[in-house]
Design an enzyme around this catalytic site. Structure first.
Site, mmCIF file in Angstrom:
data_model
loop_
_atom_site.group_PDB
_atom_site.id
_atom_site.type_symbol
_atom_site.label_atom_id
_atom_site.label_comp_id
_atom_site.label_asym_id
_atom_site.label_seq_id
_atom_site.Cartn_x
_atom_site.Cartn_y
_atom_site.Cartn_z
ATOM 1 N N HIS A 191 0.875 -1.187 0.000
ATOM 2 C CA HIS A 191 0.000 0.000 0.000
ATOM 3 C C HIS A 191 0.906 1.229 0.000
ATOM 4 C CE1 HIS A 191 -3.672 -2.001 2.137
ATOM 5 N NE2 HIS A 191 -3.999 -1.733 0.886
ATOM 6 N N CYS B 7 -2.156 3.285 8.937
ATOM 7 C CA CYS B 7 -3.167 2.302 8.530
ATOM 8 C C CYS B 7 -4.313 2.202 9.532
ATOM 9 C CB CYS B 7 -2.564 0.897 8.457
ATOM 10 S SG CYS B 7 -1.111 0.733 7.455
HETATM 11 N N1 ARG Z 1 -3.514 -6.931 6.747
HETATM 12 C C1 ARG Z 1 -3.967 -5.744 6.078
HETATM 13 C C2 ARG Z 1 -3.960 -5.965 4.575
HETATM 14 O O1 ARG Z 1 -3.124 -6.657 4.087
HETATM 15 C C3 ARG Z 1 -3.133 -4.562 6.459
HETATM 16 C C4 ARG Z 1 -3.615 -3.271 5.884
HETATM 17 C C5 ARG Z 1 -2.730 -2.114 6.237
HETATM 18 N N2 ARG Z 1 -3.311 -0.916 5.829
HETATM 19 C C6 ARG Z 1 -2.680 0.083 5.167
HETATM 20 N N3 ARG Z 1 -3.322 1.181 4.950
HETATM 21 N N4 ARG Z 1 -1.460 -0.064 4.742
HETATM 22 O O2 ARG Z 1 -4.799 -5.467 3.862
#
Ligand code: ARG
Length: 310
Positions: free
Chosen positions: A186, A282
């Site tokens: 992300h 996040c």
């Molecule tokens: N386990 C989650 C996923 O893989 C973590 C999300 C983290 N969020 C972020 N905005 N980076 O989607």
């Protein structure tokens, strides 16, 4: 869906968070997630998650922010990562569509949460993405107040095609940044815009084209390039409230680079969430993001370009 303000009034920075009551690592959709390791020490980790999440909520409150709560839901362990719920600008929200089936049932819960926020008068418009387009909210679509545009991470979770839709519906240009490293899947895991115009980023997370795009738009003295150590502790996954930057951990060099630009770093440990590939940014979603917010804090960095930090 039960949304209530736990703090605050209108002019305060406002975030959406979700308590980690059902947080766990039960599947793997990024390289950080190891369900077996979690299962081996899950009970202790679950308690630790509660403590660490509360530490973050307190740090936000101490920095002057209001926090809205999203009710946790059983079997949706990643709902704690509210950054992925929507892209927000100027009282409008574009609801997320998730790449992986494991997170798709979060979509109606975010839709209900935003409907409730709209009913309270905090939003004017809630927008749904076109069928077949994925975009994982503010986790991949970060507004740069200083430059007046969004940066959008794409390749792993979000479709580059979503950029045109964001531009049309939120009225700000959107610069796609293809991501290169599955551990930084992300945009917010490797990139953070600050109100002064400085941009914290981990260069190795980006394709050469994406890095060229950053360099074209961000002058050298505004670039804060992280080294592997800071990147691996998700120092780019930070939340900035005025002049306070909240993150899980920070090297002395990064702290100094930020202090020279007028910021105070507040660290609050969030290692348990790193096991799911997440950290401070996040776990929060800024709800009052405005396109005209550069205002008072937009002065230039005092230092020249630094090499990699941390
Ligand atoms: N386990 C989650 C996923 O893989 C973590 C999300 C983290 N969020 C972020 N905005 N980076 O989607």
């Amino acid at each position: 869906m039960n949304i209530h303000a736990t703090l605050g009034q209108n002019s305060q920075p406002r975030f959406l968070m979700c308590p980690p009551r059902h947080f766990a690592v039960t599947y793997s959709i990024n390289p950080w997630m190891d369900p077996k390791a979690w299962a081996d020490s899950g009970a202790a980790l679950h308690e630790e998650a509660g403590r660490q999440w509360t530490g973050l909520r307190r740090a936000l409150a101490a920095a002057g922010a209001a926090v809205e709560m999203l009710e946790p839901a059983a079997d949706l362990p990643d709902l704690v990562f509210t950054a992925n719920g929507a892209v927000v600008l100027d009282r409008k929200a574009v609801l997320a569509r998730f790449r992986h089936g494991e997170r798709r049932d979060e979509e109606p819960l975010f839709a209900a949460a935003f409907a409730a926020l709209q009913a309270r008068g905090l939003f004017d418009e809630i927008v749904t993405l076109p069928e077949g387009t994925t975009l994982e909210g503010a986790g991949d679509c970060i507004f740069d107040a200083r430059r007046g545009h969004f940066w959008m991470g794409c390749g792993f979770r979000s479709d580059a095609a979503a950029a045109a839709f964001i531009e049309r519906r939120l009225g700000a240009p959107c610069v796609p940044l293809p991501l290169a490293d599955p551990s930084f899947y992300h945009l917010d895991t490797a990139f953070c815009t600050l109100p002064c115009g400085s941009v914290i980023h981990y260069p190795d997370a980006f394709t050469p084209a994406a890095l060229a795009s950053i360099h074209e738009r961000v002058a050298p003295e505004y670039r804060i390039a992280l080294g592997r150590a800071d990147a691996a502790r998700f120092a780019a996954n930070a939340v900035c409230v005025d002049r306070t930057i909240i993150m899980s951990r920070c090297s002395a060099v990064l702290r100094r680079a930020l202090a020279e630009r007028g910021y105070t770093v507040v660290t609050t440990p969030l290692e348990v969430f790193l096991r799911s590939g997440g950290s401070a940014c996040c776990l929060t979603l800024r709800l009052d993001r405005r396109s005209n917010e550069i205002a008072a804090v937009a002065d230039a960095p005092k230092t020249a370009a630094v090499g990699k930090v941390g």
